[in-house]
Design a protein around this motif. Structure first.
Motif, PDB file in Angstrom:
ATOM      1  N   LEU A 141      39.085  29.862  11.657  1.00  0.00           N
ATOM      2  CA  LEU A 141      39.351  30.194  12.828  1.00  0.00           C
ATOM      3  C   LEU A 141      40.817  29.660  13.466  1.00  0.00           C
ATOM      4  CD1 LEU A 141      38.103  30.456  15.829  1.00  0.00           C
ATOM      5  CD2 LEU A 141      37.374  28.141  15.971  1.00  0.00           C
ATOM      6  N   PHE A 142      41.377  30.425  13.881  1.00  0.00           N
ATOM      7  CA  PHE A 142      42.808  30.073  13.800  1.00  0.00           C
ATOM      8  C   PHE A 142      42.986  29.792  15.557  1.00  0.00           C
ATOM      9  CE2 PHE A 142      42.687  32.880  10.152  1.00  0.00           C
ATOM     10  CZ  PHE A 142      43.605  31.925   9.203  1.00  0.00           C
ATOM     11  N   ASP A 143      43.389  28.909  15.910  1.00  0.00           N
ATOM     12  CA  ASP A 143      43.780  28.449  17.190  1.00  0.00           C
ATOM     13  C   ASP A 143      42.715  28.937  18.405  1.00  0.00           C
ATOM     14  OD1 ASP A 143      46.212  27.600  16.374  1.00  0.00           O
ATOM     15  OD2 ASP A 143      47.125  29.730  16.810  1.00  0.00           O
ATOM     16  N   ASP A 144      41.514  28.369  17.848  1.00  0.00           N
ATOM     17  CA  ASP A 144      40.316  28.690  18.825  1.00  0.00           C
ATOM     18  C   ASP A 144      40.298  29.974  19.243  1.00  0.00           C
ATOM     19  OD1 ASP A 144      39.168  26.158  18.354  1.00  0.00           O
ATOM     20  OD2 ASP A 144      40.333  25.119  19.845  1.00  0.00           O
ATOM     21  N   ARG A 145      40.855  31.009  18.732  1.00  0.00           N
ATOM     22  CA  ARG A 145      40.886  32.419  19.223  1.00  0.00           C
ATOM     23  C   ARG A 145      40.855  33.652  18.258  1.00  0.00           C
ATOM     24  NH1 ARG A 145      44.680  36.169  20.261  1.00  0.00           N
ATOM     25  NH2 ARG A 145      46.104  35.243  18.947  1.00  0.00           N
ATOM     26  N   VAL A 146      41.050  33.497  17.003  1.00  0.00           N
ATOM     27  CA  VAL A 146      41.043  34.271  16.171  1.00  0.00           C
ATOM     28  C   VAL A 146      40.054  34.018  15.017  1.00  0.00           C
ATOM     29  CG1 VAL A 146      41.963  36.284  14.645  1.00  0.00           C
ATOM     30  CG2 VAL A 146      43.336  35.408  16.504  1.00  0.00           C
ATOM     31  N   VAL A 147      38.920  34.762  14.865  1.00  0.00           N
ATOM     32  CA  VAL A 147      37.960  34.594  13.789  1.00  0.00           C
ATOM     33  C   VAL A 147      37.922  35.581  12.464  1.00  0.00           C
ATOM     34  CG1 VAL A 147      35.652  34.140  13.280  1.00  0.00           C
ATOM     35  CG2 VAL A 147      36.211  33.732  15.442  1.00  0.00           C
ATOM     36  N   ARG A 148      38.263  35.066  11.301  1.00  0.00           N
ATOM     37  CA  ARG A 148      38.059  35.947  10.136  1.00  0.00           C
ATOM     38  C   ARG A 148      36.939  35.470   9.573  1.00  0.00           C
ATOM     39  NH1 ARG A 148      42.625  38.113   6.982  1.00  0.00           N
ATOM     40  NH2 ARG A 148      42.180  39.646   8.242  1.00  0.00           N
ATOM     41  N   PHE A 149      35.874  36.328   9.266  1.00  0.00           N
ATOM     42  CA  PHE A 149      34.691  36.230   8.658  1.00  0.00           C
ATOM     43  C   PHE A 149      34.894  36.645   7.249  1.00  0.00           C
ATOM     44  CE2 PHE A 149      33.000  36.397  12.888  1.00  0.00           C
ATOM     45  CZ  PHE A 149      32.219  35.193  13.117  1.00  0.00           C
ATOM     46  N   ASN A 150      34.477  36.112   6.153  1.00  0.00           N
ATOM     47  CA  ASN A 150      34.528  36.381   4.655  1.00  0.00           C
ATOM     48  C   ASN A 150      33.024  36.966   4.543  1.00  0.00           C
ATOM     49  OD1 ASN A 150      37.140  35.284   4.165  1.00  0.00           O
ATOM     50  ND2 ASN A 150      36.313  33.156   3.924  1.00  0.00           N
ATOM     51  N   HIS A 151      33.028  37.909   3.620  1.00  0.00           N
ATOM     52  CA  HIS A 151      31.696  38.457   3.424  1.00  0.00           C
ATOM     53  C   HIS A 151      31.620  38.473   1.903  1.00  0.00           C
ATOM     54  CE1 HIS A 151      31.495  39.894   7.436  1.00  0.00           C
ATOM     55  NE2 HIS A 151      32.637  40.326   7.355  1.00  0.00           N
ATOM     56  N   PHE A 152      30.383  38.077   1.556  1.00  0.00           N
ATOM     57  CA  PHE A 152      30.117  37.963  -0.042  1.00  0.00           C
ATOM     58  C   PHE A 152      28.698  38.585   0.009  1.00  0.00           C
ATOM     59  CE2 PHE A 152      32.641  34.249   0.828  1.00  0.00           C
ATOM     60  CZ  PHE A 152      33.654  34.290   0.220  1.00  0.00           C
ATOM     61  N   THR A 153      28.422  39.021  -1.601  1.00  0.00           N
ATOM     62  CA  THR A 153      27.072  39.676  -1.933  1.00  0.00           C
ATOM     63  C   THR A 153      26.217  38.340  -2.339  1.00  0.00           C
ATOM     64  OG1 THR A 153      27.720  39.696  -4.212  1.00  0.00           O
ATOM     65  CG2 THR A 153      28.208  41.812  -2.943  1.00  0.00           C
TER      66      THR A 153
END
Length: 194
Positions: A141-153
């Motif tokens: 979570l960057f600056d409470d504004r942008v979320v990057r989810f990591n996806h795993f098997t």
């Protein structure tokens, strides 16, 4: 956080710094240096604060290089030091099952590399997170504004696609609220034993 547009290899003024070594040399976040502005660019975004929540229990352990100045770590630790020196808060919370897996032991053993470079890392046993509403995937979570989810098997490998990003305010709020709830309960790295 400032949008910087599309990042293309070889664009004048942007130098590749590195990526989080925990991503297996691919994935997120990729870090570049904007030479004109003397700012870090994280996959097209300039971060003022970054949070990382890890909710899974991968069971594989890769290279166990724990030298922060090694080729494996050098770019990541340099980026962390630069970011924290300019006031960026980089916090990582790990929610783990106990007894811990071999991979969690590896993460715990290598965490001093992260903390020495400026990350603040905490651990929360999964049983202590039962009553928390948590996203179903690891995220930055960057600056409470942008979320990057990591996806795993299911076996801990990267899924396809590896990541997904959103600027949806409701999702960002969910992740920020979840992270702070975990952070409040979690044990600082130096006090968590495996």
């Amino acid at each position: 956080m400032t949008e910087t547009g599309v990042v293309l290899e070889g664009v004048v003024g942007l130098d590749f710094v590195g990526i989080d070594p925990e991503t297996g040399k691919e994935g997120s976040p990729m870090v570049l240096l904007d030479n004109d502005k003397q700012e870090l660019v994280i996959q097209g975004l300039k971060a003022d604060d970054a949070l990382n929540a890890e909710v899974g229990d991968p069971d594989s352990a890769e290279d166990s290089d724990l030298d922060p100045e090694s080729e494996y770590w050098r770019d990541w630790t340099a980026m962390l030091r630069e970011a924290t020196e300019r006031g960026v808060a980089v916090r990582r919370a790990r929610i783990v099952s106990e007894p811990v897996t071999l991979y969690t032991r590896y993460l715990h053993a290598m965490t001093p590399v992260n903390t020495a470079a400026g990350e603040d890392v905490r651990w929360l046993p999964r049983r202590d997170a039962c009553d928390l509403a948590l996203p179903g995937a690891d995220f930055w979570l960057f600056d409470d504004r942008v979320v990057r989810f990591n996806h795993f098997t299911g076996d801990g490998d990267w899924a396809d696609p590896r990541t997904s990003d959103t600027e949806d305010p409701a999702v960002a709020k969910l992740c920020a609220t979840a992270f702070e709830a975990v952070w409040e309960r979690a044990v600082p790295h130096e006090r968590y034993t495996v």
